[in-house]
Motif scaffolding. Structure first.
Motif, PDB file in Angstrom:
ATOM      1  N   ASP A   1    -114.506  63.494   7.118  1.00 13.60           N
ATOM      2  CA  ASP A   1    -115.913  63.881   6.947  1.00 13.60           C
ATOM      3  C   ASP A   1    -116.599  62.967   5.932  1.00 13.60           C
ATOM      4  O   ASP A   1    -116.967  63.382   4.828  1.00 13.60           O
ATOM      5  CB  ASP A   1    -115.997  65.341   6.501  1.00 13.60           C
ATOM      6  CG  ASP A   1    -117.405  65.900   6.642  1.00 13.60           C
ATOM      7  OD1 ASP A   1    -118.237  65.244   7.299  1.00 13.60           O
ATOM      8  OD2 ASP A   1    -117.662  66.983   6.090  1.00 13.60           O
TER       9      ASP A   1
ATOM     10  N   LYS B   1    -106.373  71.349  10.584  1.00 14.23           N
ATOM     11  CA  LYS B   1    -107.305  71.899  11.560  1.00 14.23           C
ATOM     12  C   LYS B   1    -107.862  73.222  11.060  1.00 14.23           C
ATOM     13  O   LYS B   1    -107.135  74.043  10.491  1.00 14.23           O
ATOM     14  CB  LYS B   1    -106.591  72.119  12.905  1.00 14.23           C
ATOM     15  CG  LYS B   1    -107.497  72.548  14.038  1.00 14.23           C
ATOM     16  CD  LYS B   1    -106.697  72.694  15.326  1.00 14.23           C
ATOM     17  CE  LYS B   1    -107.583  73.109  16.484  1.00 14.23           C
ATOM     18  NZ  LYS B   1    -106.805  73.271  17.753  1.00 14.23           N
ATOM     19  N   ASP B   2    -109.180  73.399  11.248  1.00 16.03           N
ATOM     20  CA  ASP B   2    -109.850  74.659  10.892  1.00 16.03           C
ATOM     21  C   ASP B   2    -109.576  75.065   9.448  1.00 16.03           C
ATOM     22  O   ASP B   2    -109.339  76.242   9.136  1.00 16.03           O
ATOM     23  CB  ASP B   2    -109.418  75.782  11.835  1.00 16.03           C
ATOM     24  CG  ASP B   2    -109.768  75.501  13.287  1.00 16.03           C
ATOM     25  OD1 ASP B   2    -110.796  74.828  13.518  1.00 16.03           O
ATOM     26  OD2 ASP B   2    -109.017  75.935  14.179  1.00 16.03           O
ATOM     27  N   GLY B   3    -109.589  74.090   8.547  1.00 16.57           N
ATOM     28  CA  GLY B   3    -109.411  74.382   7.135  1.00 16.57           C
ATOM     29  C   GLY B   3    -107.980  74.646   6.702  1.00 16.57           C
ATOM     30  O   GLY B   3    -107.731  75.023   5.551  1.00 16.57           O
TER      31      GLY B   3
ATOM     32  N   ASP C   1    -119.388  62.855  14.204  1.00 11.47           N
ATOM     33  CA  ASP C   1    -118.753  63.903  13.402  1.00 11.47           C
ATOM     34  C   ASP C   1    -117.913  63.357  12.261  1.00 11.47           C
ATOM     35  O   ASP C   1    -117.170  64.100  11.612  1.00 11.47           O
ATOM     36  CB  ASP C   1    -117.903  64.805  14.292  1.00 11.47           C
ATOM     37  CG  ASP C   1    -116.854  64.019  15.084  1.00 11.47           C
ATOM     38  OD1 ASP C   1    -116.925  62.774  15.092  1.00 11.47           O
ATOM     39  OD2 ASP C   1    -115.978  64.657  15.685  1.00 11.47           O
ATOM     40  N   GLY C   2    -118.005  62.057  11.975  1.00  6.76           N
ATOM     41  CA  GLY C   2    -117.259  61.485  10.862  1.00  6.76           C
ATOM     42  C   GLY C   2    -116.561  60.201  11.247  1.00  6.76           C
ATOM     43  O   GLY C   2    -116.801  59.635  12.321  1.00  6.76           O
TER      44      GLY C   2
ATOM     45  N   ARG D   1    -111.297  66.529   8.394  1.00 11.44           N
ATOM     46  CA  ARG D   1    -111.767  67.565   9.317  1.00 11.44           C
ATOM     47  C   ARG D   1    -110.696  67.877  10.369  1.00 11.44           C
ATOM     48  O   ARG D   1    -110.560  69.017  10.822  1.00 11.44           O
ATOM     49  CB  ARG D   1    -113.047  67.099   9.994  1.00 11.44           C
ATOM     50  CG  ARG D   1    -113.615  68.071  11.024  1.00 11.44           C
ATOM     51  CD  ARG D   1    -114.959  67.584  11.547  1.00 11.44           C
ATOM     52  NE  ARG D   1    -115.971  67.601  10.493  1.00 11.44           N
ATOM     53  CZ  ARG D   1    -117.209  67.153  10.638  1.00 11.44           C
ATOM     54  NH1 ARG D   1    -117.586  66.634  11.800  1.00 11.44           N
ATOM     55  NH2 ARG D   1    -118.064  67.198   9.639  1.00 11.44           N
ATOM     56  N   TYR D   2    -109.963  66.835  10.749  1.00 14.70           N
ATOM     57  CA  TYR D   2    -108.944  66.988  11.785  1.00 14.70           C
ATOM     58  C   TYR D   2    -107.861  65.940  11.560  1.00 14.70           C
ATOM     59  O   TYR D   2    -108.143  64.799  11.198  1.00 14.70           O
ATOM     60  CB  TYR D   2    -109.571  66.804  13.172  1.00 14.70           C
ATOM     61  CG  TYR D   2    -108.578  66.712  14.315  1.00 14.70           C
ATOM     62  CD1 TYR D   2    -108.056  67.853  14.900  1.00 14.70           C
ATOM     63  CD2 TYR D   2    -108.172  65.460  14.809  1.00 14.70           C
ATOM     64  CE1 TYR D   2    -107.153  67.765  15.951  1.00 14.70           C
ATOM     65  CE2 TYR D   2    -107.268  65.367  15.864  1.00 14.70           C
ATOM     66  CZ  TYR D   2    -106.767  66.525  16.427  1.00 14.70           C
ATOM     67  OH  TYR D   2    -105.877  66.435  17.453  1.00 14.70           O
TER      68      TYR D   2
ATOM     69  N   LYS E   1    -111.441  66.283   2.678  1.00 21.68           N
ATOM     70  CA  LYS E   1    -112.409  65.574   3.515  1.00 21.68           C
ATOM     71  C   LYS E   1    -111.906  65.428   4.952  1.00 21.68           C
ATOM     72  O   LYS E   1    -112.644  64.985   5.825  1.00 21.68           O
ATOM     73  CB  LYS E   1    -112.689  64.185   2.931  1.00 21.68           C
ATOM     74  CG  LYS E   1    -113.358  64.191   1.562  1.00 21.68           C
ATOM     75  CD  LYS E   1    -113.648  62.768   1.116  1.00 21.68           C
ATOM     76  CE  LYS E   1    -114.361  62.730  -0.238  1.00 21.68           C
ATOM     77  NZ  LYS E   1    -113.441  63.087  -1.352  1.00 21.68           N
TER      78      LYS E   1
END
Length: 464
Positions: A222, A325-327, A249-250, A202-203, A200
């Motif tokens: 998220d 970051k970025d998955g 964004d969350g 996102r960053y 969950k």
């Protein structure tokens, strides 16, 4: 021989030479580095090296410039040698100085300037110790070698080059740490932990360097529920501060802990691991939970790598960088281990533990450096301890081991030796900065005392 009384005669010339060295801004400058021109680390370090060797030439010593990477000053002859390893490069000047950082300034018994403590002052004190031995015509059975490096502050590439091109001393010390003697330094490892499992988060951003406890961390999760009451309870329960808010964004979360050096993680509060823990439990995030389980204990117990060394005490573990970051999830762990364990055992602990997790987290050893260990009962250590005790009167403080690293690791049978005294009492209301700090300073008399201690130590090892 009373080297302390003798050192007083050199006071004026020593501080005059020290000022000459301090005036040189010998910070590494990669943009102006030119190895072919003898400036592998830029013009500043090269100028400091040239100036130092010119002083030694002036005084009649044999000198050698090793392609701008390092320089040697030698006294005497023989196949065996006593080495002193110092450095002439400095960290950037920084802001906030109340004194001129590029000038030796005396104030209330202290001397200030960038490099007076780290390491121009102690290196020059060791040089003057050689000078006293030479001027007194004391007989030698071993050659004395002072090696001055120019890149200690940025990775010691100077010594990597020197070891391929220069003479290696039999034994010796570096005057770039603490008294009385540091005879052991833990090994150092960096282990990365990577995963692309769903989360969950996102960053996530925490930490800049692996050897610093994460002082602040922030994340975007998220989800829709900020769980403010639970967050406030977590902060109060763990002595933290932070913020949480619902954005487009969350949920944005930040935490502030207490930074500390990575070799002593127990002196700090890691905001990164705490933030992982909160997200894991508040939002039932498995990847965050598994990362936290790996990283939560500074002794490494959950990973099965804990070890209380006979000489060097506990293995320590510091997750200094955590990023999502970025998955992709990533953590970099700084480990300081005693000489009772090995990198192979530590790597196996991470591999076996990660295999048991619900998440797919892959550990990789990014770096492994050996520990330094010299027998505390060796002639080297006992000679240095005797020299220290003779001039300080301190017969109580034992030789020590540390979790950090010094220049001593560059050579076998080397230890760190001064100039900072244990439990030193401050005798001024002035701010006196330590290594890398503004208003870097040390008692002027402590440098003279170090000169005497170094002379006693060198002669006890090299004299007939």
């Amino acid at each position: 021989m009373d080297f302390r009384k003798l050192a007083e005669k050199y006071r004026d010339s020593y501080f005059k030479d020290l000022n000459t060295l301090v005036e040189i801004e010998s910070t590494k400058d990669e943009a102006k580095a030119d190895p072919a021109a003898g400036m592998p680390f830029g013009p500043g370090p090269r100028k400091a090296l040239d100036t130092f060797l010119e002083m030694a030439d002036r005084d009649g010593f044999k000198t050698e410039n090793v392609d701008g990477y390092a320089g040697t000053v030698t006294l005497g002859q023989g196949e065996e040698s006593v080495g002193i390893l110092g450095h002439l490069d400095i960290v950037p000047l920084g802001d906030g100085w109340t004194k001129d950082p590029l000038k030796v300034t005396f104030d209330d018994g202290y001397v200030f300037g960038r490099g007076v403590l780290d390491d121009k002052g102690p290196t020059l004190a060791a040089y003057y110790a050689m000078k006293m031995i030479r001027d007194e015509n004391l007989p030698l059975k071993r050659k004395i070698m002072l090696i001055a490096g120019t890149d200690e502050e940025s990775g010691s590439a100077c010594m990597k080059y020197y070891k391929k091109h220069g003479e290696i001393p039999t034994l010796g010390f570096t005057p770039d740490a603490d008294f009385p003697v540091i005879y052991g330094e833990k090994g150092n490892m960096h282990v990365s932990l990577k995963s692309s499992d769903p989360t969950k988060i996102r960053y996530f951003k925490g930490g800049l360097r692996p050897n610093i406890v994460i002082g602040n961390a922030e994340a975007i999760v998220d989800v829709n529920d900020p769980k403010e009451e639970l967050f406030d309870f977590y902060l109060k329960s763990n002595g933290l501060s932070g913020s949480i808010s619902k954005e487009e964004d969350g949920v944005h979360i930040s935490m502030e802990g207490v930074p500390a050096h990575g070799s002593t993680p127990y002196e700090g509060i890691n905001a990164g691991t705490h933030l992982l823990n909160f997200i894991a439990e508040a939002y039932d995030d498995q990847l965050a939970r598994d990362y936290y389980e790996l990283l939560k204990d500074w002794k490494g117990k959950p990973v099965g790598i804990e070890k209380n060394g006979v000489f060097m005490s506990f293995l320590t573990m510091n997750p200094g960088i955590i990023e999502f970051k970025d998955g992709q999830a990533y953590a970099l762990v700084d480990i300081r281990y005693p000489n009772d364990t090995t990198p192979e055992v530590i790597a196996k602990g991470f591999e076996e533990t990660c295999q048991k997790l619900a998440s797919d987290i892959v550990p990789t050893v990014e770096y492994a450096g050996d520990p330094l260990f010299v027998d505390p009962n060796s002639t080297l250590v006992t000679s240095l301890m005797n020299a220290y005790s003779k001039y300080t009167g301190d017969t109580f403080t034992p030789a020590i081991t540390i979790g950090g690293g010094t220049y001593a690791k560059e050579f076998d049978q080397f230890v760190a030796f001064g100039p900072v005294k244990p439990n030193e009492e401050k005798t001024t209301d002035l701010f006196v900065g330590g290594c890398h700090q503004r208003d870097e300073g040390i008692k002027a008399d402590d440098l003279l005392e170090a000169m005497a201690i170094y002379a006693e130590a060198i002669y006890s090892l090299a004299g007939e």
